[in-house]
Write an enzyme that holds these catalytic residues in place. Structure first.
Site, PDB file in Angstrom:
ATOM      1  CB  CYS A  74      31.561  49.401  44.791  1.00 53.42           C
ATOM      2  SG  CYS A  74      32.163  50.234  46.209  1.00 53.42           S
TER       3      CYS A  74
ATOM      4  CG  ASN B  79      33.216  45.305  52.052  1.00 50.28           C
ATOM      5  OD1 ASN B  79      32.724  44.622  52.944  1.00 50.28           O
ATOM      6  ND2 ASN B  79      32.966  45.105  50.771  1.00 50.28           N
ATOM      7  CB  ILE B  87      36.413  52.639  53.378  1.00 47.29           C
ATOM      8  CG1 ILE B  87      37.404  52.839  54.530  1.00 47.29           C
ATOM      9  CG2 ILE B  87      35.143  51.964  53.878  1.00 47.29           C
ATOM     10  CD1 ILE B  87      36.975  53.900  55.531  1.00 47.29           C
ATOM     11  CB  CYS B  88      34.574  49.255  49.031  1.00 46.38           C
ATOM     12  SG  CYS B  88      33.404  49.133  47.676  1.00 46.38           S
ATOM     13  CG  LEU B  89      30.199  52.755  53.366  1.00 47.42           C
ATOM     14  CD1 LEU B  89      29.443  51.444  53.569  1.00 47.42           C
ATOM     15  CD2 LEU B  89      30.586  53.325  54.722  1.00 47.42           C
TER      16      LEU B  89
END
Lengths: 341, 194
Positions: A74, B79, B87-89
């Site tokens: 990520c 994030n 969005i980093c999820l």
């Protein structure tokens, strides 16, 4: 992973009569010979040994899987304007997702979800220059099984193999009593999910589609399908993936319902809680199955599963085959471990 | 092929308990492919009091593929990209499952606002600030909430103008406002005491 299956007091070998009663599904995982060079895993599922039933010609089977391990990371993309690793800026999430879908598309060209039947000798040919132990084990497989089917290595191979093997078994046996039995189990699973707080609409479509397939493999009604049609449906993503997801729901429900039992096994596979494990390793599509998934699905539906490992291990006495059977018969919550060793 | 009947059920569920969850999802177009969600900033965080708008696009494979979400409201968070709102999820990527819904996904985004993960950042600048200078991070995050996520309050430009009219230099007004998270009265106090 075999180490997780040391026989204990709870486990006892299957008697021959037990084996014969367990009509259903057999499976084998083939672990890649040299995982350090090839970071993927092959899985094979085999149908029940035909020779036991004296109907060798009818027996078929199997799935193989091959899947790249999760390597994506990520972040390091997006708004990273002053990142120390500037080159990483070009590897945003979009790029990673695109690469993943390219890998899947590439894999899809090589092998359908469930492939055509192949003789066991095809497997032997593949490992011709490999370890003699593997070849010996394949020979033993050949004595017990007539054929294999490979399944696509997309992380869903276990569930997909189970789907095909089970539906094919019903199609061949036309066992109405078994269909009635499993339908009752499916209803129990539905109640389990409801009591765990799952919203109905998240799972009802998947349940309905599985029950539809179950009805259609029984002959004599309007929706009945042929064996060829079953293969076509198993390769049709809009059906196949729904059934896989149905099994994922059933598996997650069983694990959470009996979380006390599964907790120690889950702890061996991940750092989180049982619920977190279900959310991250059972419910998402493409997450590979381990012994926890197999045990839970077998228990939830009351369908025995046999897993045969094809790896390079051998034992002192020279035996080379190991079989694990997941069964809900006789005793619940335990699996049987049999070996030629 | 998107499962539209499911999307409709999801929308119904969302509107049913909107009061309790504060999560809202509404269709932007007739085709239910483009949706708009809003989440309230979690209490006890620098996002408290803000209403954050999130753009939602459903991919063809929904619910097998995750909904695409990004912040429309600008937000200062490790994030979330301060530029694009990306969005980093994990659940919006490889950890998505058909067992999740638009509502649970938005609840997860809300939870992410409460619990940033600076070690797995989307925005490296914000993450660095979060780790090295937490107080400044808090101030900036509050200021952005005040400025971009509170539609009812005065716009920041109006506040700047008001304070400048009182005779304070504009640069100092802006830095003071930012330092106190956009609160006009606190900024005035700071300017007077400074």
């Amino acid at each position: 992973m075999e180490e997780n299956f040391q026989p204990s007091d709870q486990m006892e070998p299957l008697s021959e009569s037990d084996r014969l009663e367990q009509t259903c599904i057999e499976g084998a995982y083939l672990l890649q010979v040299s995982r350090s060079f090839f970071p993927w895993k092959n899985g094979l599922l085999l149908h029940r040994m035909s020779s036991l039933l004296n109907e060798k010609s009818k027996f078929h089977s199997i799935p193989i899987s091959r899947r790249m391990q999760n390597q994506e990371e990520c972040g390091a993309g997006g708004g990273a304007t002053s990142c120390e690793f500037e080159d990483w800026g070009s590897f945003g999430d979009e790029a990673i997702i695109q690469q993943k879908s390219e890998i899947s598309a590439d894999e899809a060209q090589k092998i359908p979800f469930v492939a055509d039947k192949e003789p066991i000798s095809a497997l032997a040919a593949e490992y011709q220059s490999g370890s003699p132990i593997l070849l010996e084990k394949i020979k033993i497989l050949g004595e017990q099984y007539a054929a294999i089917r490979r399944t696509r290595g997309d992380g869903n191979c276990f569930f997909r193999s189970f789907m095909f093997s089970y539906l094919e078994h019903i199609l061949d046996s036309q066992d109405q009593a078994e269909v009635d039995r499993i339908k009752a189990k499916v209803e129990e699973c539905r109640k389990t999910l409801q009591s765990l707080g799952y919203t109905d609409f998240t799972f009802e479509d998947f349940f309905a589609l599985f029950l539809e397939q179950l009805d259609s493999v029984l002959q004599g009604n309007e929706s009945s399908i042929s064996h060829d049609e079953l293969i076509i449906r198993s390769r049709d993503q809009s059906i196949s993936d729904y059934v896989v997801m149905f099994f994922r729901f059933v598996t997650a429900g069983e694990i959470r319902k009996r979380s006390e039992f599964f907790e120690p096994f889950v702890m061996g596979l991940s750092n989180g809680t049982v619920e977190q494990f279900c959310k991250s390793a059972v419910e998402p599509m493409g997450e590979e199955s381990d012994h926890v998934h197999i045990t839970a699905l077998s228990d939830a539906l009351g369908v025995p599963i046999r897993v045969v490992y094809l790896d390079r291990s051998s034992c002192d006495t020279g035996g080379v085959s190991a079989t694990m059977t997941f069964s809900t018969q006789n005793k619940c919550n335990c699996w049987f471990w049999t070996s030629e060793c | 092929m998107i499962d539209f009947s499911r999307v409709q059920k999801e929308l119904q569920e969302c509107s049913r308990d909107m009061e309790a969850s504060g999560i809202k999802v509404t269709p932007v177009s007739d085709n239910l492919v483009n949706l708009s969600g809003t989440i309230p900033g979690p209490i006890g965080t620098p996002y408290e009091g803000g209403i954050f708008k999130i753009d939602i696009t459903l991919p063809d494979g929904y619910p097998f593929e995750p909904p695409k979400m990004h912040f429309v409201t600008k937000v200062w968070h490790p994030n979330v990209s301060s530029q694009s709102g990306a969005i980093c999820l994990d659940i919006l990527k490889d950890q998505w499952s058909p067992a999740l819904t638009l509502k649970t996904a938005l609840l997860s985004v809300q939870a992410l606002l409460s619990a940033p993960e600076p070690d797995d950042p989307q925005d490296a600048v914000v993450a660095q600030q979060y780790l090295r200078d937490y107080q400044t991070f808090l101030g900036t995050a509050r200021y952005w909430t005040e400025t971009f996520a509170k539609t009812s309050s005065l716009g920041v430009e109006e506040k700047v103008q008001k304070l400048v009219e009182m005779g304070f230099p504009e640069a100092l007004v802006r830095s003071s406002l930012e330092a106190v998270g956009g609160d006009e009265n606190l900024a005035l106090e700071k300017l007077c005491s400074g």
